[in-house]
Design an enzyme around this catalytic site. Structure first.
Site, PDB file in Angstrom:
ATOM      1  N   HIS A  14       0.865  -1.195   0.000  1.00  0.00           N
ATOM      2  CA  HIS A  14       0.000   0.000   0.000  1.00  0.00           C
ATOM      3  C   HIS A  14       0.896   1.237   0.000  1.00  0.00           C
ATOM      4  CE1 HIS A  14      -3.792   2.068   1.918  1.00  0.00           C
ATOM      5  NE2 HIS A  14      -3.142   2.914   1.125  1.00  0.00           N
ATOM      6  N   HIS A  16       1.156   4.813  -2.464  1.00  0.00           N
ATOM      7  CA  HIS A  16       0.763   5.630  -3.632  1.00  0.00           C
ATOM      8  C   HIS A  16       2.052   6.252  -4.144  1.00  0.00           C
ATOM      9  CE1 HIS A  16      -3.543   5.438  -2.444  1.00  0.00           C
ATOM     10  NE2 HIS A  16      -2.987   5.282  -1.250  1.00  0.00           N
ATOM     11  N   HIS A 194      -9.600   1.015  -1.095  1.00  0.00           N
ATOM     12  CA  HIS A 194      -9.547   1.700   0.196  1.00  0.00           C
ATOM     13  C   HIS A 194     -10.947   1.638   0.801  1.00  0.00           C
ATOM     14  CE1 HIS A 194      -5.753   3.197  -1.236  1.00  0.00           C
ATOM     15  NE2 HIS A 194      -5.590   4.060  -0.260  1.00  0.00           N
ATOM     16  N   GLU A 197     -11.220   3.563   6.125  1.00  0.00           N
ATOM     17  CA  GLU A 197     -10.159   4.483   6.586  1.00  0.00           C
ATOM     18  C   GLU A 197     -10.887   5.604   7.337  1.00  0.00           C
ATOM     19  OE1 GLU A 197      -8.138   6.642   3.452  1.00  0.00           O
ATOM     20  OE2 GLU A 197      -6.472   7.245   4.763  1.00  0.00           O
ATOM     21  N   ASP A 276       1.649   7.153   1.974  1.00  0.00           N
ATOM     22  CA  ASP A 276       2.213   8.324   1.281  1.00  0.00           C
ATOM     23  C   ASP A 276       3.428   8.794   2.076  1.00  0.00           C
ATOM     24  OD1 ASP A 276      -0.035   8.935  -0.789  1.00  0.00           O
ATOM     25  OD2 ASP A 276      -1.068   8.615   1.112  1.00  0.00           O
TER      26      ASP A 276
END
Ligand code: HPA
Ligand code: ZN
Length: 345
Positions: A14, A16, A194, A197, A276
């Site tokens: 996971h 990005h 996703h 979250e 990220d």
């Protein structure tokens, strides 16, 4: 422990790739294209990275991606990530990219995917990191836009292992994209999404039932629904959890309140990921280290999390066996340094 965690063989599932754009590279690319950034300095960019929620992050994340214009830019971005991954003993990585973030500002689909793909090829040949590429649809855009993006992607299907769903979760339930995901699966693509979250556990059920996902990205709101917890355990549906991200976006106030240990102890297939990393203060190693310290994890827990990362990946069963054999060998080698751990394995 930091060294031990760094050298622990692991997979990342996971990340990005646009979220690995460090301010240093952002400034270099802005220079390359004579663009002006909304920050005066690298330091100012770091200071601006203070988020209240998912949307406040996404606003900066999409703005940052504006410097990604050419195939070389996407190559440089991905190569920088792979070099960091290599230093953290990431043996396999499955990378998200957001083509609509780029096509919306006039960058052709091919530009992004070609640069990322070439870096992944070089990551395998030069660093020995295997990889998969997952195309994420932006859920705040329409299902029609997602379908058009899937059509753009089909000529490059050999370069993509699956499709996913990201961006603003609330108000954009997975079921909005049922037809797109049906079409992707009909072409042999795997699916992830996703869910849970910021959104409710019902979105996790929808991702499973409507999108037929192989994994849930985040899923940290699962403990609110005991039936869901039981199902995730029984089916061993992996959760790709991103602890530092959850704290930075205010999903949980402190790491001590993070449910990753609870999920692991309940027998769910949980993995640790960075989401990220340029925005949330750490790559996979830093995420492992943070939960180890905050939640008092045992080395057995860390081993299980690393093992889960290989078990949850989209590689062949034989590749999983090879990766887990390396992980087990690492545990044996470090046994003498860390005696209490191995007795519990
Ligand atoms: N959540 C949703 N969308 C995203 C994220 C995230 O954490 N990172 C990049 N796009
Ligand atoms: Zn994410």
């Amino acid at each position: 422990m930091n060294d031990w965690i760094r050298e622990l063989p692991k997979a990342e599932l996971h990340i990005h790739i646009e979220g690995s754009l460090e301010p240093e590279l952002m400034f270099a690319l802005a220079d390359r294209h004579q663009m002006t950034l909304p920050y005066n300095s690298i330091e100012a960019a770091h200071q601006a990275y203070q988020f209240q929620d998912l949307q406040s992050f996404l606003d900066l994340y999409y703005a940052g991606a504006n410097v990604l214009c050419t195939e070389q830019d996407f190559y440089d971005l991905t190569w920088a990530y792979l070099q960091r991954a290599d230093k953290q003993t990431i043996r396999h990585t499955e990378i998200f990219f957001d083509p609509q973030t780029h096509t919306q500002r006039g960058i052709a689909f091919e530009v992004a995917i070609a640069g990322i793909h070439q870096a992944l090829v070089d990551g395998q040949s030069q660093l020995g990191i295997s990889s998969g590429l997952i195309l994420c649809f932006l859920r705040h855009l329409s299902a029609e836009d997602a379908m058009k993006t899937l059509e753009d992607a089909l000529p490059y299907q050999d370069w993509i292992v699956g499709v996913g769903l990201d961006s603003s979760e609330r108000g954009h339930p997975p079921s909005k994209f049922t037809a797109v995901f049906d079409r992707a699966r009909a072409h042999g693509l795997l699916t992830v999404a996703h869910a849970g979250e910021e959104g409710p556990p019902e979105y996790i059920w929808e991702a499973i039932d409507s999108l037929k996902v192989s994994r849930i990205d985040h899923g940290v709101r699962s403990p609110e629904d005991p039936k869901l917890m039981a199902w995730l355990k029984e089916q061993q549906i992996p959760l790709t959890v991103c602890p530092l991200s959850n704290i930075e976006l205010g999903v949980f106030e402190t790491l001590e309140q993070h449910p990753i240990k609870q999920l692991l102890d309940a027998g769910l297939r949980v993995t640790v990921n960075s989401d990220d990393p340029a925005y949330f203060g750490g790559y996979v190693q830093e995420n492992f280290m943070a939960i180890y310290e905050a939640l008092n994890l045992s080395q057995q827990d860390l081993y299980q999390l690393a093992k889960n990362s290989f078990l949850s990946s989209f590689v062949s069963e034989s590749a999983k066996e090879i990766a887990i054999a390396e992980l087990d060998a690492y545990m044996h080698q470090t046994l003498q340094e860390l005696p209490p751990l191995y007795n519990t394995l």
